[in-house]
Scaffold this motif. Structure first.
Motif, mmCIF file in Angstrom:
data_model
loop_
_atom_site.group_PDB
_atom_site.id
_atom_site.type_symbol
_atom_site.label_atom_id
_atom_site.label_comp_id
_atom_site.label_asym_id
_atom_site.label_seq_id
_atom_site.Cartn_x
_atom_site.Cartn_y
_atom_site.Cartn_z
ATOM 1 N N ASP A 136 1.611 -12.016 1.979
ATOM 2 C CA ASP A 136 2.246 -13.330 2.120
ATOM 3 C C ASP A 136 3.512 -13.254 2.961
ATOM 4 O OD1 ASP A 136 3.731 -11.874 0.327
ATOM 5 O OD2 ASP A 136 4.262 -13.592 -0.907
ATOM 6 N N LYS A 137 3.801 -12.090 3.505
ATOM 7 C CA LYS A 137 5.030 -11.961 4.304
ATOM 8 C C LYS A 137 4.716 -11.323 5.639
ATOM 9 C CE LYS A 137 9.132 -11.265 2.898
ATOM 10 N NZ LYS A 137 10.330 -10.552 2.428
ATOM 11 N N SER A 138 5.285 -11.898 6.669
ATOM 12 C CA SER A 138 5.022 -11.368 8.006
ATOM 13 C C SER A 138 5.621 -9.978 8.177
ATOM 14 C CB SER A 138 5.592 -12.314 9.057
ATOM 15 O OG SER A 138 6.960 -12.518 8.837
ATOM 16 N N GLU A 139 6.788 -9.755 7.567
ATOM 17 C CA GLU A 139 7.456 -8.465 7.739
ATOM 18 C C GLU A 139 6.635 -7.338 7.118
ATOM 19 O OE1 GLU A 139 9.131 -11.238 6.825
ATOM 20 O OE2 GLU A 139 10.041 -11.487 8.786
ATOM 21 N N SER A 140 6.133 -7.601 5.918
ATOM 22 C CA SER A 140 5.359 -6.537 5.274
ATOM 23 C C SER A 140 4.013 -6.367 5.962
ATOM 24 C CB SER A 140 5.191 -6.827 3.788
ATOM 25 O OG SER A 140 4.586 -8.073 3.614
ATOM 26 N N SER A 141 3.456 -7.463 6.473
ATOM 27 C CA SER A 141 2.203 -7.337 7.241
ATOM 28 C C SER A 141 2.437 -6.455 8.459
ATOM 29 C CB SER A 141 1.727 -8.715 7.701
ATOM 30 O OG SER A 141 1.565 -9.563 6.610
ATOM 31 N N ARG A 142 3.559 -6.703 9.104
ATOM 32 C CA ARG A 142 3.885 -5.896 10.281
ATOM 33 C C ARG A 142 4.064 -4.432 9.904
ATOM 34 N NH1 ARG A 142 8.564 -8.451 12.057
ATOM 35 N NH2 ARG A 142 9.841 -6.628 11.720
ATOM 36 N N ALA A 143 4.704 -4.211 8.760
ATOM 37 C CA ALA A 143 4.909 -2.833 8.305
ATOM 38 C C ALA A 143 3.572 -2.143 8.062
ATOM 39 C CB ALA A 143 5.748 -2.835 7.029
ATOM 40 N N TRP A 144 2.624 -2.868 7.498
ATOM 41 C CA TRP A 144 1.307 -2.275 7.265
ATOM 42 C C TRP A 144 0.662 -1.907 8.594
ATOM 43 C CZ3 TRP A 144 -1.270 -0.456 3.168
ATOM 44 C CH2 TRP A 144 -0.776 -0.754 1.892
ATOM 45 N N VAL A 145 0.747 -2.819 9.549
ATOM 46 C CA VAL A 145 0.140 -2.522 10.858
ATOM 47 C C VAL A 145 0.804 -1.304 11.479
ATOM 48 C CG1 VAL A 145 -0.272 -3.396 13.180
ATOM 49 C CG2 VAL A 145 -0.467 -4.936 11.241
ATOM 50 N N GLU A 146 2.122 -1.311 11.462
ATOM 51 C CA GLU A 146 2.850 -0.240 12.148
ATOM 52 C C GLU A 146 2.648 1.112 11.472
ATOM 53 O OE1 GLU A 146 6.453 -3.120 13.785
ATOM 54 O OE2 GLU A 146 6.783 -1.781 12.072
ATOM 55 N N GLN A 147 2.567 1.112 10.149
ATOM 56 C CA GLN A 147 2.543 2.388 9.452
ATOM 57 C C GLN A 147 1.137 2.970 9.337
ATOM 58 O OE1 GLN A 147 5.296 3.896 8.831
ATOM 59 N NE2 GLN A 147 6.611 2.155 9.282
ATOM 60 N N ILE A 148 0.140 2.136 9.102
ATOM 61 C CA ILE A 148 -1.170 2.737 8.840
ATOM 62 C C ILE A 148 -2.130 2.668 10.023
ATOM 63 C CG2 ILE A 148 -0.984 2.232 6.365
ATOM 64 C CD1 ILE A 148 -3.183 0.166 6.736
ATOM 65 N N ARG A 149 -1.830 1.842 10.973
ATOM 66 C CA ARG A 149 -2.749 1.723 12.106
ATOM 67 C C ARG A 149 -2.997 3.073 12.788
ATOM 68 N NH1 ARG A 149 -6.970 -1.061 13.565
ATOM 69 N NH2 ARG A 149 -7.684 1.091 13.723
ATOM 70 N N PRO A 150 -1.960 3.882 13.042
ATOM 71 C CA PRO A 150 -2.211 5.163 13.700
ATOM 72 C C PRO A 150 -3.121 6.089 12.894
ATOM 73 C CG PRO A 150 0.121 4.618 13.777
ATOM 74 C CD PRO A 150 -0.529 3.653 12.861
ATOM 75 N N ALA A 151 -3.085 5.950 11.559
ATOM 76 C CA ALA A 151 -3.886 6.862 10.737
ATOM 77 C C ALA A 151 -5.299 6.354 10.497
ATOM 78 C CB ALA A 151 -3.188 7.072 9.388
ATOM 79 N N LEU A 152 -5.602 5.151 10.932
ATOM 80 C CA LEU A 152 -6.899 4.548 10.599
ATOM 81 C C LEU A 152 -8.025 4.979 11.529
ATOM 82 C CD1 LEU A 152 -6.095 0.875 9.548
ATOM 83 C CD2 LEU A 152 -7.043 2.702 8.154
ATOM 84 N N GLY A 153 -7.695 5.325 12.729
ATOM 85 C CA GLY A 153 -8.751 5.664 13.673
ATOM 86 C C GLY A 153 -9.612 4.445 13.982
ATOM 87 N N ALA A 154 -10.908 4.593 13.747
ATOM 88 C CA ALA A 154 -11.829 3.495 14.060
ATOM 89 C C ALA A 154 -12.006 2.536 12.893
ATOM 90 C CB ALA A 154 -13.182 4.064 14.459
ATOM 91 N N THR A 155 -11.411 2.843 11.792
ATOM 92 C CA THR A 155 -11.544 1.977 10.614
ATOM 93 C C THR A 155 -10.881 0.633 10.875
ATOM 94 O OG1 THR A 155 -11.464 3.932 9.212
ATOM 95 C CG2 THR A 155 -11.037 1.824 8.148
ATOM 96 N N PRO A 156 -11.588 -0.450 10.628
ATOM 97 C CA PRO A 156 -10.973 -1.772 10.899
ATOM 98 C C PRO A 156 -9.883 -2.112 9.892
ATOM 99 C CG PRO A 156 -13.177 -2.022 9.991
ATOM 100 C CD PRO A 156 -12.985 -0.564 10.212
#
Lengths: 251, 760, 206
Positions: free
Chosen positions: B659-679
């Protein structure tokens, strides 16, 4: 993530730090005195502090509900710097400033800041540790707790600086019910949009981070403000260059 | 020694001075030199003070004080008190003394006695031969500085005694009459018997700078402020009144017209008349101080200073501190000593003694009104500070001083904070001159039956003003009428919105407009979920508060049912304490609509992930270390669902409910590199959508379902019986009602003149 | 006077974590990971301390003072004790405990959200009175425009290509504006971080 990203980050950090140190030196400050635009919110805040001192009323600083281990903590740090400055400026008031926050670490830090201000201004006898408090652990409970905390404390000015969400609307509404002056700034865009509609003065974007410098804090605050401006212009130039390049087909 | 009389405050200054020491007004260069003992009977005292401050050394004063073990100033006060009592006994004879014409020889006895008291019971001729004694608090405290701590404590006690004596001391009628007579030809300011204020009356000396004034701790003066109604203050008031009646000052009286611009600067409706009162703290800073403050200086340029030194300077603010506090204390002094406006006292039918003590004091404590018209002559703090040396202050005074902001900021902060009239004319950084006797109330008719004299009317007005001021000061909340109006408006608004919501399901149902297109980000989510491999679990992360559980329940329901229909294994974690509970609730609600989905075998709850973005970072780096246990404190990674998972990329998909843009951004920034091809997909509150859109466009986010329309689109793609559709009417009607209301109010606000204009 | 030791610890901790991010060498990661764990634990402890401060320092203290707020403090203390006792006894995963907590918390906070909707609508009604300038006017127009767009009543625009392009263009405006503001905020955050890392800004006394 590109492997160059951390490297770019490191370079930006080093350059920024170096420039801040450079502009903090008295020699540079003397030779190239900084010129900043007028920020009416800072002016009004100082006036509100003065009024609070003279009226014997209180200034309420709200730091939001971010934690120090969140990326949003930078706004809370700016809020803490502002709190420190307000604590010094309002030291002659009968009622010292009050600080509410929505996380435990901010509560401890704000208490420390208030104590430090009281110690600096030799008003430790007036210092009450309860003046810094965490009023709730969820955003809405925090907002309601902050309103409730200030209702019987003769608050004449509210300063909201930190990470807020839509609950800030309730907080500001409570302040309006008390007829208090409301100055608000946040890193959150949602909060900023609410502030613009409800607060008396809103700090848009990075203005919040400039507030300690505008209140006359240390030289390093002013220096970092200058470096921010330099980097902003650099970013604008890079963006413009990228647009032109892509339009010209070079990218 | 020739002196230069200030044209503004009429105080003597050093002949070489370009500006008045007291009011900073420019001095006329061709000013006629005035004899030392010309018109001001305190010149003698000043002369003594000069001698004292010049000659005195800590060692000497220490020696002088030791034998008696009583501070000089206390001794002087006691002497003075004794002399005054004697003078009281001889009042009748004192009344017949000639008026002081300005020369020392013609001073009344009591003043001479005070002078004798100041100089340590010695005549001037004696003083020339003997070692001079300190008489100012500054000098005394310097001596006290050399004493051990115990002496300092005694001194504090002595100070209290001194204050209480002063507070209790009241002149008799005869005595005050003597004072009045003496003041006929004596400068008002210098005739005040305020011993603690003596340092301000000393002539300008480089050694006696603003630091000396700053040494007077504010705490020391609080009793003065709070005891304005006591006899000590009453004397001042009487003196003020008498002086005003005899010599009305040609100062312009402030009016509310002068104040209006300052009022307009403030945010509307939040500051009342109090907003016009500038304060000490405000005067210490100025927003633009760094715009102009630093002037290139050769000596500065040659200074070798590093950052640390600068920081300490900025933190300690030694230089400024003194000046700032000085101005602060100065303003307090001047506030106490402010001269009444002529219009008030000349027209007042009161004889000072007619007024009771509290009324006499109340006149002095009236609201300060100020004009915000700047004075051209600004305090040149740079020059001033360069020429002034620090006072040699005792430790206890140093410790008691209040630190003030940036040294550089002080100078500019004084700009614009000037008074245009009164004793403070030309002084920047001071409180404004209060205007006395200004009656802003409507005339009150008392009827013919009640005989009211003019004096009684004025007394009644004064009393009414006092009561008004009391309410002004204490009542900072909105007027009750305004509160009630707000309440009514809100209730009306709530009623209208609720009405629109309730009516929409029946009356407005035919007018519902359904979305024609499916948003691409929602379509993307649907496609990703449809393509998920069954052998990989889906990580559902809860990052929302209970407040938006209603909205996210709608938004996520269709997606959760889609996942359950595909019989996916679900892993729940939450980044806030209540999130895992809320998430469990959502899953249980969704599972009720999906036949054959067993929550106990397909869902594992890892509970709360502490640490916010830091915790997310740890999760991205090593999920097994970040979340070792389940919600029930069982070992999480032995479960068949998580057995094959070692990193985030081993999940089939990651779905974040936020429900928060800041925390959504944090999720993208922090876990995106570790996800690889996982959506990485999101179910978000509508307020977050605009900020997540760039991440979707850049490909960092695979898709998202945002708010009401997102869930509606997803339901339609799933070809479910649309639950969202039944609420679409309520949503649209409420939104349109809000639009209409805001539009109307906006147009009214644009057409209607501003509040200030309406008030004229 | 700030303690130099606390400043040294703070600056070194910050620099180590930052270096571990910029240069992910195994040695630096080995230092950084436990430090982050400590930070998380400390934040949790700080939360506990703050809650105790709220209960003891504020609400228990208020019980000794006369006034209408005493009643609310009693409610707060009793609720806190009940949740704490049952939470420790049953465990946070207990279904009944969860149901009770959510049955209280969710309706209250959702109601506050609804109240916020009314509050913000009311504030929007008065916005042009408060902000009588061009910024206020632009804000007013934006509010109207995006409320209309998000209400979905322009769904027919899908059939009109020009209007569809216009609306999708409008959708980009908030994203573009937000990006500009976020860049500024990022720079401000960087400045705040740098000030602390070089030890010139110290929100702690040590």
């Amino acid at each position: 993530m590109s492997p160059y990203e951390p490297l770019i980050g490191a370079v930006v950090f080093l350059v920024f730090s170096g420039l801040v140190l450079l502009f903090s030196s008295k020699k540079i400050r003397t030779k190239f005195p900084p010129v900043f635009r007028k920020l009416s919110a800072a002016q009004k805040l100082r006036r509100a502090i003065g009024l609070a001192v003279e009226d014997g009323s209180r200034i309420h600083v709200s730091l939001g509900n971010s934690s120090m281990i969140d990326p949003a903590n930078a706004s809370a740090l700016a809020g803490l710097s502002t709190l420190s400055r307000i604590g010094q400026l309002a030291s002659t008031s009968d009622l010292p400033p009050m600080c509410t926050s929505g996380s435990g670490d901010l509560q401890i830090l704000s208490q420390d800041v208030l104590r430090g201000s009281a110690s600096d201004t030799h008003t430790l006898s007036q210092f009450d540790p309860v003046l810094a408090r965490m009023t709730g652990v969820t955003p809405f409970s925090y907002a309601l707790g902050a309103i409730e905390s200030s209702q019987d404390s003769g608050t004449s000015a509210y300063v909201l600086m930190g990470d807020f969400g839509p609950e800030a609307g309730l907080l500001l509404d409570g302040a309006e019910n008390q007829g208090a002056y409301k100055l608000a700034g946040s890193n959150s865009l949602i909060a900023q949009s609410i502030f613009f509609a409800v607060a008396d003065d809103t700090l848009i974007g990075e203005e919040m981070f400039a507030m300690p410098a505008y209140l006359g804090s240390q030289a390093v605050h002013q220096a970092s403000l200058r470096v921010q401006d330099i980097l902003r212009f650099l970013i604008v130039l890079i963006l413009l260059g990228a647009v032109v390049s892509s339009l010209a087909g070079w990218l | 020694m020739a002196e230069n009389i200030c044209p503004i405050c009429e105080r003597p200054n050093d002949p070489s001075a370009e500006r008045c020491w007291y009011c900073q007004a420019e001095l006329a260069s061709g000013e006629q030199p005035t004899p030392v003992n010309g018109t001001d009977w305190l010149n003698g005292l000043r002369e003594e003070s000069e001698q004292v401050t010049d000659v005195e050394t800590p060692a000497e004063t220490g020696e002088l004080e030791k034998p008696e073990e009583i501070p000089d100033w206390l001794a002087r006060i006691r002497t003075r008190e004794q002399l005054e009592r004697e003078a009281q006994a001889n009042t009748e004879s004192a009344q017949t003394e000639p008026v002081v014409a300005g020369k020392k020889e013609e001073l009344p006895d009591w003043l001479k006695e005070i002078k004798a008291g100041f100089s340590g019971k010695k005549s001037e001729s004696e003083q020339d031969d003997s070692a001079p004694e300190s008489f100012s608090p500054l000098a005394t405290s310097t001596a006290a500085d050399q004493k051990p701590l115990a002496v300092g404590q005694d001194q504090n006690e002595d100070t209290d005694e001194w204050l209480s004596r002063l507070a209790a001391w009241k002149p008799t009628d005869a005595e005050s009459q003597t004072v009045d007579e003496g003041q006929d030809a004596v400068d008002f300011d210098t005739s005040e018997p305020e011993i603690p204020l003596t340092p301000m009356e000393t002539p300008p000396k480089p050694q006696f700078d603003m630091d000396s004034l700053a040494a007077l701790n504010q705490a020391e003066f609080r009793p003065f402020e709070s005891k304005r109604g006591n006899g000590w203050q009453k004397l001042n008031t009487d003196e003020l009144d008498a002086d005003q009646q005899d010599e009305p000052q040609p100062e312009k009286q402030l009016s509310f017209d002068d104040l209006s611009p300052a009022e307009e600067e403030l945010a509307p409706a939040n500051f009342d008349i109090n907003a016009l009162r500038e304060t000490i703290a405000v005067q210490h800073t100025d927003p633009d101080f760094f715009a102009e403050k630093v002037t290139p200086d050769a000596s500065d340029a040659s200074d070798e200073d590093d950052l640390l030194e600068d920081d300490f300077q900025d933190l300690n603010l030694a230089g400024v501190e003194n000046t700032a506090v000085a101005s602060h204390e100065e303003s307090i002094f001047l506030e106490i000593k402010s001269e009444p406006q002529p219009g008030d006292l000349t027209s007042s039918p009161f004889v000072p003694d007619d007024l009771p003590d509290w009324l006499a004091t109340a006149k002095l404590e009236k609201h300060e009104k100020r004009s915000n018209e700047p004075i051209s002559d600004e305090l040149d703090a740079g020059k001033l500070e360069a020429t002034l040396d620090k006072g040699n202050l005792p430790a206890w005074l140093q410790a008691a001083r209040i630190p003030t902001p940036d040294a550089d900021g002080l100078y500019d902060s004084r700009k614009g904070e000037t008074s245009e009239s009164g004793l403070l004319a030309g002084i920047s950084g001071t409180l404004q001159t209060p205007s006395f006797g200004m009656d802003i109330r409507k005339p009150v008719g008392y009827g013919s039956a009640l005989k009211v004299s003019e004096r009684q009317k004025q007394s009644a007005n004064l009393f009414a003003n006092l009561v008004d001021e009391t309410f002004d000061d204490n009542d900072i909340s909105l007027p009750k009428k305004s509160k009630n109006r707000r309440m009514i408006w809100r209730l009306g608004l709530a009623f209208a919105l609720l009405l629109a919501v309730f009516l929409s399901s029946n009356i407005l149902a035919p007018f519902i407009i359904q979305p024609a297109l499916f948003p691409p980000e929602v379509v993307s989510v649907y496609d990703q979920v449809d393509a998920l491999s069954l052998d990989k679990p889906v990580l559902l992360t809860s990052d929302f508060e209970a407040a938006v559980a209603g909205e996210l329940s709608w938004s996520s329901q269709a997606l959760l049912e889609h996942l359950m229909n595909r019989n996916m294994n679900l892993v729940i974690i939450s980044s806030n304490p209540s999130g895992s509970t809320l998430m469990t609730q959502l899953i249980n609600n969704a599972a009720k609509n999906v036949q054959g989905f067993d929550v106990s075998t397909h869902v594992i709850n890892l509970g709360y992930l502490p640490g916010g973005a830091t915790g997310v970072k740890l999760l991205a780096e090593n999920p097994r270390a970040a979340m070792p246990y389940t919600h029930n404190l069982d070992a999480a990674w032995n479960s068949p669902i998580l057995y094959t998972v070692y990193s985030l990329s081993d999940f089939g998909a990651v779905v974040v409910l936020s429900d928060k843009s800041e925390s959504s951004r944090a999720w993208v920034e922090q876990i995106r590199p570790a996800l690889g091809a996982t959506p990485l997909m999101f179910v978000i509150s509508a307020q977050v959508a605009p900020l997540l859109q760039p991440y979707y466009q850049s490909g960092q986010v695979s898709g998202y379902v945002a708010g009401f329309y997102g869930s509606l689109a997803y339901e339609q793609m799933l070809q479910q019986t649309s639950k969202s559709l039944s609420h679409l009417g309520a949503f649209q009607s409420a939104m349109l009602l809000v639009v209409v209301l805001i539009l109307v109010s906006g147009v009214v606000a644009l057409i209607r003149p501003a509040r200030t204009e309406r008030k004229g | 006077m700030k303690s130099p030791l606390s400043m040294l610890v703070a600056v070194l901790s910050g620099l180590l974590v930052l270096a571990g991010y910029f240069f992910p060498f195994p040695a630096l990661i080995a230092i950084r990971t436990p430090m982050l764990d400590w930070a998380v634990t400390l934040a949790g402890i700080a939360g506990l301390v703050a809650i105790i401060n709220l209960m003891v320092g504020v609400h228990l203290k208020r019980l000794r003072e006369p006034g209408s707020k005493r009643f609310f403090s009693i409610v707060v203390i009793i609720s806190f004790l009940m949740v704490a006792v049952f939470g420790f006894y049953l465990g946070p995963a207990d279904q009944k405990f969860q149901r009770v907590v959510t049955a209280i918390q969710t309706p209250i906070e959702t109601s506050l959200m609804a109240l916020l909707a009314i509050t913000l609508t009311y504030s929007s009604l008065k916005m042009l009175q408060r902000q009588r300038n061009w910024m206020g006017f632009v804000f007013f127009l934006s509010v109207i425009l995006f409320l209309v767009i998000n209400s979905g009543i322009l769904a027919f625009s899908a059939e009109i290509p020009v209007l569809q392009d216009l609306l999708s263009g409008f959708h980009q405006i908030p994203a573009a504006g937000a990006r500009g503001i976020l860049l500024g905020i990022a720079l401000g955050s960087l400045a705040a971080g740098v000030r602390i890392l070089i030890g010139s800004d110290k929100p702690y006394s040590g």
